[in-house]
Design a protein around this motif. Structure first.
Motif, PDB file in Angstrom:
ATOM      1  N   LEU A 120     110.317  45.742 -13.942  1.00 55.46           N
ATOM      2  CA  LEU A 120     109.300  46.836 -14.434  1.00 55.46           C
ATOM      3  C   LEU A 120     109.976  47.553 -15.278  1.00 55.46           C
ATOM      4  N   THR A 121     109.109  48.573 -16.195  1.00 57.03           N
ATOM      5  CA  THR A 121     108.592  48.817 -17.139  1.00 57.03           C
ATOM      6  C   THR A 121     108.447  50.329 -16.747  1.00 57.03           C
ATOM      7  N   VAL A 122     108.734  51.121 -17.751  1.00 60.61           N
ATOM      8  CA  VAL A 122     108.846  52.749 -17.302  1.00 60.61           C
ATOM      9  C   VAL A 122     108.432  53.803 -18.431  1.00 60.61           C
ATOM     10  N   GLN A 123     107.288  54.127 -18.481  1.00 58.04           N
ATOM     11  CA  GLN A 123     106.530  55.074 -19.957  1.00 58.04           C
ATOM     12  C   GLN A 123     106.149  56.641 -19.121  1.00 58.04           C
ATOM     13  N   VAL A 124     106.297  56.529 -20.153  1.00 59.76           N
ATOM     14  CA  VAL A 124     106.494  58.456 -20.048  1.00 59.76           C
ATOM     15  C   VAL A 124     104.949  59.268 -20.765  1.00 59.76           C
ATOM     16  N   PHE A 125     103.875  59.782 -19.570  1.00 64.23           N
ATOM     17  CA  PHE A 125     102.889  60.009 -20.493  1.00 64.23           C
ATOM     18  C   PHE A 125     103.106  62.100 -20.194  1.00 64.23           C
ATOM     19  N   ASP A 126     101.872  62.081 -21.136  1.00 68.54           N
ATOM     20  CA  ASP A 126     101.893  64.487 -21.093  1.00 68.54           C
ATOM     21  C   ASP A 126     100.701  64.355 -20.107  1.00 68.54           C
TER      22      ASP A 126
END
Length: 494
Positions: free
Chosen positions: A404-410
């Motif tokens: 699993l890759t985890v990315q952040v967004f606004d």
């Protein structure tokens, strides 16, 4: 330890299908002498062998299917009669569900509890559902300008070639075979070379249900030989394929030489979006199950987790905790959630991807990543990778393992852009308590299946398939029948 002992120990004395091909309603020896080992992924032991089907074997199977279509009773049966056979097949599959589940677990390494509940159950559902739909296949009259009568007929295509993968052998085979048969076609099935056991047993059960000889044929063997011949065969009227995008593109190109239509369910790199207003406990649970299900060997797996910044730390901590405590082990043991990878080469491929996460643009491993030494099987710990760049190979390429890759967004717009930012478009998930946002985002996601406040739930009545490089055509639901029928218009002048 002998092969027989290994089978007894790992499979609970489940009977194995004969190591032969199924052609024209009977077990047949291959025209060649080469054989392929079938390996239990939980132990690495050989449990049986099956033929490496030859070009000649495929030709014999296609010829049998053509005879069954043109001169056998199947295509001329009424749709309701065909439906009755498929309904009986569903009953037999239910009666033999434990045997089929054990064969599937032995073949693929998936937990036995899942194989019982999901794989065997869904396989039976395919036949009961399409058996019920068979009687609804009908044409329509059309109003025309001049004097006369115009109507349409919905007719079978002929011989269908089904080429299926290793991760869900029963489900992804019968999602093609059941609608193809309901529509009145005959089928030649080439199962994945590593996982052929349930395909052979299901063919035998369908014959017991009353399927005429030659209507379903199974040729085991390598895709580059048996699969290639099936795709290129001039007497095959449609190819139905599930597998990688690379192989799918090659199949489409080969089939084009004979103008053979194809349906393709290909790769995926599905995003799972968590907005700040989501029920976070439920979202975390869905995120973990969405990437570890079937040991990550799930084309619709939620392998890209996108989390809004304000809840990122909380969600990441929950996902790491959940992934770390998922029960990994013997697929026959009660309570096991994650079994082994389906084979040595699949395990090594996942390890190569994990090795990319060295702290640079490909991110860093914050949970798992290591091989698990257990009974000689092909196990790897569920893996979580953070700080990945959007153009990282870990984000852009299908790994087909529990990574699993985890990315952040606004913002909502950024989440949608990240979700749509790969070549794939098979599935996506989103978690929010804002109903307007749920519909708004679902409409903008470029994927054939969208889950809201859940992940990975499928139903035989609901069509699925891909956008973009994830393929074309649909399986399941009444839409699946359209892939196996052609429409004829008749104009009668008065």
């Amino acid at each position: 330890m002998s092969t027989t002992d290994a089978v007894a120990e790992t499979s609970g004395q489940v009977a194995l299908p004969p190591g032969k091909l199924w052609i024209e309603g009977a077990w047949r020896d291959s025209t060649g002498s080469e054989r392929r080992d079938v390996v239990d992924p939980a132990t690495g032991r050989v449990v049986t062998t099956v033929p490496e089907g030859t070009v000649e074997d495929v030709d014999l199977a296609v010829a049998a299917a053509r005879r069954a279509f043109e001169s056998g009773p199947w295509a001329t049966m009424s749709p309701r009669e065909r439906g009755a056979v498929l309904t009986r097949a569903a009953q037999l599959i239910q009666e033999n569900a434990e045997e089929l589940a054990r064969l599937e677990s032995l073949d693929t390494g998936k937990p036995l509890a899942f194989a019982r509940m999901i794989d065997a159950g869904t396989t039976a559902e395919h036949f009961s559902y399409f058996g019920g739909l068979a009687g609804a296949i009908e044409g329509a009259t059309r109003g025309i300008r001049g004097p006369g009568l115009a109507y349409t007929r919905r007719e079978p295509l002929g011989v269908v070639g089904a080429i299926t993968p290793f991760n869900f052998p029963m489900i992804l085979s019968t999602s093609k075979i059941a609608p193809a048969l309901a529509a009145g076609n005959t089928v030649v099935h080439k199962p994945a070379e590593d996982t052929p056991l349930t395909a052979l047993r299901i063919a035998e059960l369908l014959a017991e249900a009353g399927l005429p000889a030659g209507v379903l044929n199974v040729v085991t063997g390598h895709g580059a030989v048996a699969g290639d011949r099936l795709v290129r065969h001039p007497d095959v009227d449609r190819i139905a394929f599930t597998g990688s995008t690379k192989v799918g593109a090659a199949i489409a190109a080969a089939a084009a030489a004979n103008v053979t239509p194809v349906t393709m369910e290909l790769g995926g790199k599905s995003a799972n979006i968590v907005f700040e207003d989501a029920n976070l406990d439920e979202a975390i649970q869905a995120a973990v199950s969405g990437f570890v299900f079937n040991t990550g060997q799930f084309c619709m797996g939620g392998t890209r987790l996108l989390v809004q910044r304000s809840v990122y730390d909380q969600v990441l901590a929950g996902v790491i905790g959940g992934a770390t405590h998922v029960p990994v082990g013997d697929p026959l043991a009660e309570g096991t959630v994650v079994g082994p990878m389906a084979g040595q080469r699949h395990l090594e491929n996942v390890e190569r991807y994990v090795a990319l996460a060295d702290g640079g643009p490909n991110g860093k491993v914050v949970a798992g990543g290591q091989r698990i030494d257990l009974n000689g099987g092909f196990f790897i710990a569920p893996t979580v990778v953070t700080d990945v760049a959007p153009d990282s190979r870990l984000v852009q390429e299908e790994i087909f393992g529990p990574v699993l890759t985890v990315q952040v967004f606004d913002t909502e717009e950024e989440a949608i852009a990240l979700a749509n930012g790969t070549p794939y478009g098979l599935a996506a998930g989103l978690h929010t308590t804002d109903l307007g946002r749920a519909h708004r985002v679902a409409a903008q996601l470029e994927a054939g299946m969208i889950w809201v406040n859940t992940y990975g739930v499928l139903d035989v009545s609901l069509p699925f398939g891909g956008y973009k490089a994830s393929g074309y055509g649909r399986e399941n639901g009444p839409e699946a029948l359209d892939e196996y029928l052609q429409t004829k218009s008749v104009y009668v002048a008065f």
